[in-house]
Design an enzyme around this catalytic site. Structure first.
Site, mmCIF file in Angstrom:
data_model
loop_
_atom_site.group_PDB
_atom_site.id
_atom_site.type_symbol
_atom_site.label_atom_id
_atom_site.label_comp_id
_atom_site.label_asym_id
_atom_site.label_seq_id
_atom_site.Cartn_x
_atom_site.Cartn_y
_atom_site.Cartn_z
ATOM 1 C CE1 TYR A 161 10.647 36.068 -55.544
ATOM 2 C CE2 TYR A 161 11.122 37.858 -54.015
ATOM 3 C CZ TYR A 161 10.920 36.511 -54.262
ATOM 4 O OH TYR A 161 10.997 35.621 -53.222
ATOM 5 C CB ALA A 163 4.811 43.353 -59.140
ATOM 6 C CB SER A 164 5.120 38.098 -58.259
ATOM 7 O OG SER A 164 6.289 37.813 -57.502
ATOM 8 C CE LYS A 165 7.534 35.256 -53.776
ATOM 9 N NZ LYS A 165 6.974 33.919 -53.509
#
Ligand code: NAI
Length: 251
Positions: A161, A163-165
């Site tokens: 999460y 890394a994605s944000k």
């Protein structure tokens, strides 16, 4: 940009933050295109919005064909997009490695990693690309708001999460630089812990612990995040920045 009569696409709009944004922006006269996977809740939310001219599309933001079809449908039904809010997001939390008595007993699976990247990062890319293309073709000024998270600075148990944000916020800056020449602005919002189903799914003990660490001693209300999104859309000099709305948690 004034919201009156503007076409605003919101992903993940069936519930939570997306539904709160849809309500708040519809109250300002915007025509909302809602995208989500959850069809029953999606149509219910769309029906409950003030003003008549809204449109709901069932699609997954992580599927290129579904995204392209959804944006084409929105254009033919409502007109070219003025604003995109990339809000759809998921969590699949877990430790990178779970260790017991010196032995690794569990680890974050590739599936756990990939599901989050597909929705939170690829979904933002696909929808941002489709929306910007429509705005440029129609010769419209536009705004893209990406919903990142305070978790983007690194959170225990959220390798995927986080890394994605972080990627979401970085992509926003690229778009702010690349798309400004076409009259398209981009900015991100990093909400702190907000009272939605996503947070309600956490154990009570964890929520209590989090709340006690927030200087304001409470979770954010979805409408407080929606108000920040509205500010970004309405203020034509906002570009490329991230707005943390976290009750002071990250001070
Ligand atoms: P939520 O879980 O209540 O709602 C998310 C919505 O996205 C759901 O309706 C879901 O069906 C939809 N969705 C999931 N995968 C999708 C896909 N592939 N295609 C289309 N729609 C999809 O979540 P919430 O709390 O409203 O969060 C909204 C956004 O805000 C997310 O990006 C989340 O990461 C972010 N955020 C939330 C925080 C919180 O405390 N609630 C804090 C920081 C960021």
């Amino acid at each position: 940009m004034k919201l009156d009569d503007k076409i605003v696409v919101i992903t993940g709009a069936a519930r939570g933050l997306g539904a709160a944004m849809a309500r708040q922006l519809a109250e300002q006269g915007a025509r909302i295109a809602l995208i989500d996977l959850k069809s029953d809740q999606l149509f219910e939310t769309a029906k409950s919005l003030p003003g008549g001219d809204h449109h709901a599309v069932v699609a997954s933001v992580s599927d290129e064909q579904q995204v392209e079809a959804a944006f084409a449908e929105i254009e033919s039904r409502l007109g070219p997009v003025d604003v995109l809010i990339n809000n759809a997001g998921i969590t699949r939390d877990g430790l990178l490695l779970k260790v017991k008595d010196g032995e690794v007993v569990d680890r974050m699976s590739l599936e756990q990693w990939q599901q989050v990247i597909d929705v939170n990062l690829t979904g933002v890319f696909l929808c941002g690309r489709a929306a910007a293309e429509q705005m440029i073709r129609a010769g419209r000024r536009g705004v893209i708001v990406n919903i990142s998270s305070i978790s983007r600075s690194g959170n225990f148990g959220q390798t995927n999460y986080t890394a994605s944000k972080a990627g979401n916020a970085a992509m926003t800056v690229s778009w702010a630089k690349e798309l400004a020449r076409y009259g398209i602005r981009a900015a991100s919002v990093s909400p702190g812990f907000t009272a939605t189903e996503m947070v309600a799914a956490m154990p009570d003990k964890a929520i209590d612990k989090i709340t006690s660490g927030i200087p304001l001693k409470r979770l954010a209300e979805p409408d407080e995040i929606a108000a920040t999104v509205r500010f970004i859309i309405e203020n034509d000099y906002v570009n490329g920045r991230d707005f943390a709305v976290d009750g002071g948690l990250r001070l």
